[in-house]
Design a protein around this motif. Structure first.
Motif, PDB file in Angstrom:
ATOM      1  N   THR A 115       0.828  -1.205   0.000  1.00  0.00           N
ATOM      2  CA  THR A 115       0.000   0.000   0.000  1.00  0.00           C
ATOM      3  C   THR A 115       0.862   1.255   0.000  1.00  0.00           C
ATOM      4  O   THR A 115       0.543   2.240  -0.675  1.00  0.00           O
ATOM      5  N   CYS A 116       1.956   1.231   0.761  1.00  0.00           N
ATOM      6  CA  CYS A 116       2.852   2.397   0.792  1.00  0.00           C
ATOM      7  C   CYS A 116       3.512   2.615  -0.571  1.00  0.00           C
ATOM      8  O   CYS A 116       3.658   3.762  -1.023  1.00  0.00           O
ATOM      9  N   ILE A 117       3.925   1.535  -1.229  1.00  0.00           N
ATOM     10  CA  ILE A 117       4.549   1.667  -2.554  1.00  0.00           C
ATOM     11  C   ILE A 117       3.573   2.297  -3.537  1.00  0.00           C
ATOM     12  O   ILE A 117       3.899   3.264  -4.246  1.00  0.00           O
ATOM     13  N   SER A 122       2.238   6.671  -6.766  1.00  0.00           N
ATOM     14  CA  SER A 122       1.115   7.292  -7.473  1.00  0.00           C
ATOM     15  C   SER A 122       0.949   8.751  -7.075  1.00  0.00           C
ATOM     16  O   SER A 122       0.593   9.595  -7.914  1.00  0.00           O
ATOM     17  N   THR A 123       1.224   9.086  -5.818  1.00  0.00           N
ATOM     18  CA  THR A 123       1.106  10.474  -5.371  1.00  0.00           C
ATOM     19  C   THR A 123       2.164  11.348  -6.037  1.00  0.00           C
ATOM     20  O   THR A 123       1.866  12.467  -6.504  1.00  0.00           O
ATOM     21  N   ILE A 124       3.403  10.880  -6.092  1.00  0.00           N
ATOM     22  CA  ILE A 124       4.476  11.672  -6.708  1.00  0.00           C
ATOM     23  C   ILE A 124       4.205  11.894  -8.198  1.00  0.00           C
ATOM     24  O   ILE A 124       4.279  13.028  -8.700  1.00  0.00           O
ATOM     25  N   LEU A 125       3.886  10.826  -8.914  1.00  0.00           N
ATOM     26  CA  LEU A 125       3.622  10.959 -10.347  1.00  0.00           C
ATOM     27  C   LEU A 125       2.378  11.814 -10.612  1.00  0.00           C
ATOM     28  O   LEU A 125       2.358  12.625 -11.548  1.00  0.00           O
ATOM     29  N   SER A 126       1.354  11.650  -9.792  1.00  0.00           N
ATOM     30  CA  SER A 126       0.146  12.453  -9.969  1.00  0.00           C
ATOM     31  C   SER A 126       0.414  13.925  -9.699  1.00  0.00           C
ATOM     32  O   SER A 126      -0.146  14.796 -10.389  1.00  0.00           O
ATOM     33  N   LEU A 127       1.264  14.233  -8.729  1.00  0.00           N
ATOM     34  CA  LEU A 127       1.617  15.634  -8.460  1.00  0.00           C
ATOM     35  C   LEU A 127       2.329  16.258  -9.652  1.00  0.00           C
ATOM     36  O   LEU A 127       2.060  17.413 -10.015  1.00  0.00           O
ATOM     37  N   ILE A 128       3.259  15.515 -10.257  1.00  0.00           N
ATOM     38  CA  ILE A 128       3.986  16.047 -11.419  1.00  0.00           C
ATOM     39  C   ILE A 128       3.022  16.354 -12.556  1.00  0.00           C
ATOM     40  O   ILE A 128       3.066  17.439 -13.165  1.00  0.00           O
ATOM     41  N   ILE A 129       2.128  15.425 -12.851  1.00  0.00           N
ATOM     42  CA  ILE A 129       1.158  15.632 -13.926  1.00  0.00           C
ATOM     43  C   ILE A 129       0.210  16.784 -13.591  1.00  0.00           C
ATOM     44  O   ILE A 129      -0.101  17.625 -14.444  1.00  0.00           O
ATOM     45  N   THR A 130      -0.236  16.856 -12.351  1.00  0.00           N
ATOM     46  CA  THR A 130      -1.170  17.908 -11.951  1.00  0.00           C
ATOM     47  C   THR A 130      -0.535  19.286 -12.041  1.00  0.00           C
ATOM     48  O   THR A 130      -1.142  20.239 -12.551  1.00  0.00           O
ATOM     49  N   VAL A 131       0.695  19.423 -11.564  1.00  0.00           N
ATOM     50  CA  VAL A 131       1.376  20.720 -11.583  1.00  0.00           C
ATOM     51  C   VAL A 131       1.609  21.196 -13.013  1.00  0.00           C
ATOM     52  O   VAL A 131       1.328  22.358 -13.357  1.00  0.00           O
ATOM     53  N   LEU A 132       2.117  20.328 -13.870  1.00  0.00           N
ATOM     54  CA  LEU A 132       2.399  20.726 -15.255  1.00  0.00           C
ATOM     55  C   LEU A 132       1.103  21.057 -16.000  1.00  0.00           C
ATOM     56  O   LEU A 132       1.045  22.033 -16.761  1.00  0.00           O
ATOM     57  N   SER A 133       0.064  20.268 -15.789  1.00  0.00           N
ATOM     58  CA  SER A 133      -1.201  20.532 -16.477  1.00  0.00           C
ATOM     59  C   SER A 133      -1.838  21.822 -15.987  1.00  0.00           C
ATOM     60  O   SER A 133      -2.328  22.637 -16.797  1.00  0.00           O
ATOM     61  N   ALA A 134      -1.861  22.026 -14.692  1.00  0.00           N
ATOM     62  CA  ALA A 134      -2.458  23.242 -14.142  1.00  0.00           C
ATOM     63  C   ALA A 134      -1.689  24.483 -14.590  1.00  0.00           C
ATOM     64  O   ALA A 134      -2.278  25.531 -14.890  1.00  0.00           O
ATOM     65  N   LYS A 242      -4.625  12.752  -2.245  1.00  0.00           N
ATOM     66  CA  LYS A 242      -4.246  11.691  -3.173  1.00  0.00           C
ATOM     67  C   LYS A 242      -3.738  10.468  -2.409  1.00  0.00           C
ATOM     68  O   LYS A 242      -4.062   9.321  -2.749  1.00  0.00           O
ATOM     69  N   MET A 243      -2.927  10.684  -1.377  1.00  0.00           N
ATOM     70  CA  MET A 243      -2.415   9.578  -0.584  1.00  0.00           C
ATOM     71  C   MET A 243      -3.553   8.850   0.129  1.00  0.00           C
ATOM     72  O   MET A 243      -3.578   7.613   0.186  1.00  0.00           O
ATOM     73  N   MET A 244      -4.507   9.594   0.635  1.00  0.00           N
ATOM     74  CA  MET A 244      -5.651   8.974   1.309  1.00  0.00           C
ATOM     75  C   MET A 244      -6.497   8.179   0.320  1.00  0.00           C
ATOM     76  O   MET A 244      -7.008   7.106   0.650  1.00  0.00           O
ATOM     77  N   GLY A 245      -6.656   8.712  -0.896  1.00  0.00           N
ATOM     78  CA  GLY A 245      -7.416   7.988  -1.903  1.00  0.00           C
ATOM     79  C   GLY A 245      -6.760   6.677  -2.290  1.00  0.00           C
ATOM     80  O   GLY A 245      -7.432   5.652  -2.446  1.00  0.00           O
TER      81      GLY A 245
END
Length: 318
Positions: A115-117, A122-134, A242-245
Motif C-alpha cells: 500500500t505504501c509503494i 502514485s502520489t508523486i507521479l500524480s503531483l507532477i502531472i497535476t502541476v504541469l497541467s495546471a 491523493k495519498m488517502m485515496g
C-alpha cells in the motif's frame, strides 16, 4: 457572526423606533424599544441553540462509526454477536490486536508495504502531472486551451464506475494484471486536482510571470521558484488527499491485483479473520481496521489546516 447579528438587532430596533402614522414619523416609547430589543435577543438565543444542536447531532452521526469501530475492536466474539448490541465493552479483549497480526494467511507487513509503494509512487507521479497541467492551463497560451479545459471538466460529470469495464479490458490487453503498474497508472490524472491547482495559480499576479520572462527565466524555472512555493498549501492538500485515496481504494485493486505479492491492505483485511469454529472473527478484523485507519487519522489531524486552507484559497481569485 455574533457581531453581524448584533448589528442586525440594532438596525431592527432603530427601524422599529420610527413608525409612520398618517405620513408623519412617530417615535416609539422607551418601553417599546426595550421590548423589541428583548424579543430580538430571545430570537438570537433560540437561533444559536438550534444551530449548535444541529452541529452536535451531525458530529455524533459522523463520529459514531469511529467509536463503534474502536469499541468493537476490544470486544469478545460472543459480545459482538449478541442480539442486543452494547455501547461499552463488558470485557476488554486487547488480544484482538495481536490476533490481527497473527491471522492465518495474512501478512500484514507485506500489505502495508504494498500500500505504501502504490500510495507514494502514485502520489508523486500524480503531483507532477497535476502541476504541469495546471500551469499550462493557467499561464500558457495555445489554441484550443479553453475548449480542452472545458472537455476535461465535462469528464467530472461521468461516474468513475462507468470506466471500470473499459479500463479492465485495456489493462488486460496490455498484460498488466497482478502488477503494481495497474494499481498506479490508471488513476494518475485527476481533473479535480488540476482544476483545484489551476484556480490557485490564477490568483498569482500575471505581472510576476511577465517580469520573469523579461529577466530571461524559463517557464519551468518560474514554475519551480515562484508558483509552487506560493501554492504550497494547495499542493499539500492535494498530496494528502491523493495519498488517502490510494490508501482507501478497494474496488479496483480487488479486481485487477488480488495476488499475495500485490494485494493492498484494504483487500487483504477481508476473509482472513475466523474463530476456531470457522465463524468470522469481527473484533479481530475491527482491530486490524483500527491499525490501518490510524496512519490516515494522524495525517488528517496534523495537516487538516493545510487541507482547509488549500481548498478555500483555490476558490478565490483576486
Amino acid at each position: 457572526m455574533t457581531d453581524m447579528m448584533d448589528k442586525q438587532e440594532t438596525a431592527a430596533v432603530d427601524t422599529a423606533a420610527l413608525q409612520t402614522e398618517g405620513g408623519a414619523p412617530k417615535v416609539m416609547s422607551k418601553n417599546d424599544v426595550d421590548s423589541v430589543a428583548k424579543r430580538q435577543r430571545v430570537v438570537k438565543i433560540f437561533v444559536q441553540i438550534g444551530l449548535y444542536a444541529f452541529l452536535i447531532i451531525m458530529a455524533i452521526a459522523v463520529l459514531f462509526p469511529f467509536y463503534w469501530m474502536l469499541i468493537s475492536s476490544v470486544k469478545t466474539v460472543d459480545e459482538y454477536n449478541a442480539t442486543v448490541p452494547t455501547l461499552w465493552p463488558q470485557q476488554f479483549k486487547w488480544s484482538n490486536y495481536g490476533a490481527a497480526f497473527a491471522a492465518d494467511g495474512l501478512n500484514l507487513g507485506r500489505l502495508f508495504l504494498n500500500t505504501c509503494i502504490v500510495g507514494i509512487v502514485s502520489t508523486i507521479l500524480s503531483l507532477i502531472i497535476t502541476v504541469l497541467s495546471a500551469y499550462a492551463f493557467a499561464r500558457l497560451e495555445f489554441k484550443g486551451k479553453n475548449v480542452l479545459f472545458a472537455a476535461l471538466l465535462a469528464t467530472m460529470m461521468i461516474p468513475g464506475e462507468l470506466f471500470t469495464i473499459t479500463n479492465y479490458i485495456t489493462i488486460s490487453d496490455f498484460g498488466w494484471n497482478n502488477t503494481f503498474t495497474v494499481l498506479i497508472v490508471p488513476f494518475l490524472v485527476s481533473v479535480f486536482y488540476i482544476y483545484l491547482l489551476r484556480q490557485n495559480f490564477l490568483q498569482i499576479p500575471n505581472e510576476l510571470y511577465l517580469a520573469a520572462k523579461v529577466d530571461g527565466s524559463s517557464d519551468i524555472k518560474y514554475l519551480w521558484r515562484v508558483m509552487i512555493p506560493m501554492s504550497a498549501p494547495t499542493l499539500i492538500s492535494i498530496t494528502i488527499l491523493k495519498m488517502m485515496g490510494a490508501w482507501n481504494s478497494y474496488v479496483w485493486p480487488n479486481l485487477v491485483a488480488n495476488d499475495e505479492l500485490h494485494r493492498l491492505i484494504t483487500v487483504g483485511l477481508r476473509g482472513f479473520f475466523t474463530t476456531e469454529t470457522g465463524m468470522p472473527d469481527y473484533p479481530a478484523q475491527m482491530a486490524a481496521v483500527v491499525l490501518v485507519t490510524l496512519p490516515l487519522l494522524l495525517v488528517f489531524l496534523f495537516f487538516r489546516k493545510y487541507i482547509m486552507r488549500g481548498v478555500s484559497r483555490s476558490g478565490l481569485k483576486g
